[in-house]
Scaffold this active site. Structure first.
Site, mmCIF file in Angstrom:
data_model
loop_
_atom_site.group_PDB
_atom_site.id
_atom_site.type_symbol
_atom_site.label_atom_id
_atom_site.label_comp_id
_atom_site.label_asym_id
_atom_site.label_seq_id
_atom_site.Cartn_x
_atom_site.Cartn_y
_atom_site.Cartn_z
ATOM 1 N N GLU A 1 -5.169 -4.799 10.611
ATOM 2 C CA GLU A 1 -4.125 -3.809 10.829
ATOM 3 C C GLU A 1 -4.391 -3.070 12.142
ATOM 4 O O GLU A 1 -5.189 -2.118 12.158
ATOM 5 C CB GLU A 1 -4.103 -2.796 9.679
ATOM 6 C CG GLU A 1 -3.821 -3.396 8.333
ATOM 7 C CD GLU A 1 -3.269 -2.370 7.352
ATOM 8 O OE1 GLU A 1 -2.208 -2.630 6.774
ATOM 9 O OE2 GLU A 1 -3.882 -1.294 7.196
ATOM 10 N N HIS B 1 -9.430 1.312 5.030
ATOM 11 C CA HIS B 1 -8.148 1.437 5.738
ATOM 12 C C HIS B 1 -8.340 2.358 6.944
ATOM 13 O O HIS B 1 -9.120 3.313 6.885
ATOM 14 C CB HIS B 1 -7.087 2.003 4.785
ATOM 15 C CG HIS B 1 -5.702 1.912 5.342
ATOM 16 N ND1 HIS B 1 -5.234 2.806 6.276
ATOM 17 C CD2 HIS B 1 -4.703 1.017 5.139
ATOM 18 C CE1 HIS B 1 -4.000 2.454 6.610
ATOM 19 N NE2 HIS B 1 -3.651 1.382 5.938
ATOM 20 N N SER C 1 3.727 -2.187 10.338
ATOM 21 C CA SER C 1 5.180 -2.296 10.538
ATOM 22 C C SER C 1 5.745 -3.663 10.162
ATOM 23 O O SER C 1 6.628 -4.179 10.837
ATOM 24 C CB SER C 1 5.560 -1.922 11.976
ATOM 25 O OG SER C 1 5.198 -0.569 12.241
ATOM 26 N N GLU D 1 -6.653 4.699 8.061
ATOM 27 C CA GLU D 1 -6.419 6.125 7.783
ATOM 28 C C GLU D 1 -7.658 6.758 7.177
ATOM 29 O O GLU D 1 -7.958 7.932 7.418
ATOM 30 C CB GLU D 1 -5.183 6.280 6.879
ATOM 31 C CG GLU D 1 -3.904 5.992 7.667
ATOM 32 C CD GLU D 1 -2.773 5.367 6.872
ATOM 33 O OE1 GLU D 1 -2.784 5.427 5.628
ATOM 34 O OE2 GLU D 1 -1.865 4.787 7.508
ATOM 35 N N ASN E 1 0.869 -1.178 0.000
ATOM 36 C CA ASN E 1 0.000 0.000 0.000
ATOM 37 C C ASN E 1 0.904 1.227 0.000
ATOM 38 O O ASN E 1 1.505 1.547 1.021
ATOM 39 C CB ASN E 1 -0.897 -0.037 1.249
ATOM 40 C CG ASN E 1 -1.731 1.224 1.400
ATOM 41 O OD1 ASN E 1 -1.787 2.063 0.495
ATOM 42 N ND2 ASN E 1 -2.385 1.362 2.544
ATOM 43 N N LYS F 1 0.133 4.257 -0.213
ATOM 44 C CA LYS F 1 -0.501 5.426 0.429
ATOM 45 C C LYS F 1 -0.288 6.670 -0.447
ATOM 46 O O LYS F 1 -0.244 6.540 -1.672
ATOM 47 C CB LYS F 1 0.033 5.591 1.862
ATOM 48 C CG LYS F 1 -0.123 4.295 2.672
ATOM 49 C CD LYS F 1 0.105 4.447 4.144
ATOM 50 C CE LYS F 1 -0.114 3.109 4.834
ATOM 51 N NZ LYS F 1 0.035 3.168 6.283
ATOM 52 N N GLY G 1 2.899 2.221 10.851
ATOM 53 C CA GLY G 1 3.880 3.292 10.702
ATOM 54 C C GLY G 1 4.608 3.640 11.991
ATOM 55 O O GLY G 1 5.272 4.678 12.071
HETATM 56 P P1 13P Z 1 3.281 0.334 7.669
HETATM 57 O O1 13P Z 1 3.759 -0.957 7.027
HETATM 58 O O2 13P Z 1 4.011 1.543 7.192
HETATM 59 O O3 13P Z 1 3.191 0.212 9.154
HETATM 60 O O4 13P Z 1 1.764 0.535 7.146
HETATM 61 C C1 13P Z 1 0.865 -0.504 7.254
HETATM 62 C C2 13P Z 1 -0.360 -0.150 6.492
HETATM 63 O O5 13P Z 1 -1.118 0.712 6.898
HETATM 64 C C3 13P Z 1 -0.619 -0.847 5.227
HETATM 65 O O6 13P Z 1 -1.900 -0.611 4.763
#
Ligand code: 13P
Length: 253
Positions: free
Chosen positions: A170, A98, A216, A100, A12, A14, A176
């Site tokens: 997640e 997601h 992560s 976010e 992803n 982002k 992150g």
């Molecule tokens: P990270 O791998 O940067 O922690 O992000 C995970 C994520 O949100 C994937 O959709």
């Protein structure tokens, strides 16, 4: 992992990379993963890079995903993107709900469900994200939150349609932050999700369902996570932005 289920590793990206940078990343990645036959590889660039990445991965073992879609077919919805547009841009999958999007853009279990149903109706494969906040985990409510999110997201989804769905667990506190859920912590929720899906559908549907872990994930921790029986893949943010590290993730042993 379970031999019955084909692992699925998705990057992803982002809100990162211009189309030029995305093309560069995809074309560097392809030769590194071209020998991988026993797992699905998916890239999810931003909308503006979908077509470019689609061209770069044409005829390869890498598939394309979008990071979002809107639930209406078309019309006066300024700034939104339809399922038909995603299909036309070469997408096979779409990430839905997601954390976010839930946190910053007001997505709810109800809107996630509308998007899931639209994706299924139009022939896109949904990667449905669920996950609890740190405060919810600390309050002992992780299972309740996941239960609510799964029930909400899958409302009206048939057993036959469930074969087209991937769930991504997640935990928000692991995204992150460099703070991965331990393989046991992750597997516990994955097993909970599988039980829940079994209760909603059948043991067979639950058995076939692929559940990715995200938060992560790195080349260093991917193998321990994938060794767990209910973890069937990874949804990767940061570590998917470099060809070498994403290739290392995809080729985990
Ligand atoms: P990270 O791998 O940067 O922690 O992000 C995970 C994520 O949100 C994937 O959709």
């Amino acid at each position: 992992m379970n031999a019955k289920r084909r692992p699925i590793i998705a990057g992803n990206w982002k809100m990162n990379m211009t189309a030029t940078q995305a093309r560069d990343l995809a074309s560097k990645l392809i030769p590194l993963v071209s020998g991988v036959k026993d797992r699905d590889i998916v890239l999810a660039p931003t909308f503006t890079s979908l077509q470019t990445v689609a061209e770069a991965i044409k005829g390869t073992n890498v598939a394309l995903a979008a990071q979002n879609l809107f639930w209406e077919d078309k019309g006066a919805f300024t700034g939104e993107i339809s399922a038909e547009m995603l299909l036309d841009s070469g997408c096979k999958y779409v990430i839905i709900g997601h954390s976010e999007r839930r946190q910053y853009f007001g997505e709810t279990d109800e809107t996630v469900n509308k998007k899931v149903r639209q994706a299924l109706n139009k022939g896109l494969l949904p990667i449905v994200c669920v996950g609890e906040l740190l405060s919810e985990r600390e309050a002992g409510k992780a299972n309740n939150v996941i239960d609510r999110q799964i029930t909400g997201a899958l409302k009206g989804v048939t057993a036959a349609e469930m074969q087209k769905i991937v769930i991504a667990y997640e935990p928000v506190w692991a995204i992150g932050t460099g703070k991965t859920a331990s393989p046991d912590q992750a597997n516990e929720i994955h097993a909970f999700i599988r039980q829940k899906v079994k209760a909603m559908y059948t043991a067979e549907v639950a058995d076939w369902l692929r559940i990715q872990y995200g938060g992560s994930v790195t080349p260093d921790n991917v193998s321990q996570l994938m060794a767990k029986p209910d973890i069937d893949g990874a949804l990767v943010g940061g570590a998917s932005l470099k060809p070498e590290s994403f290739a290392a993730l995809v080729t985990f042993k």
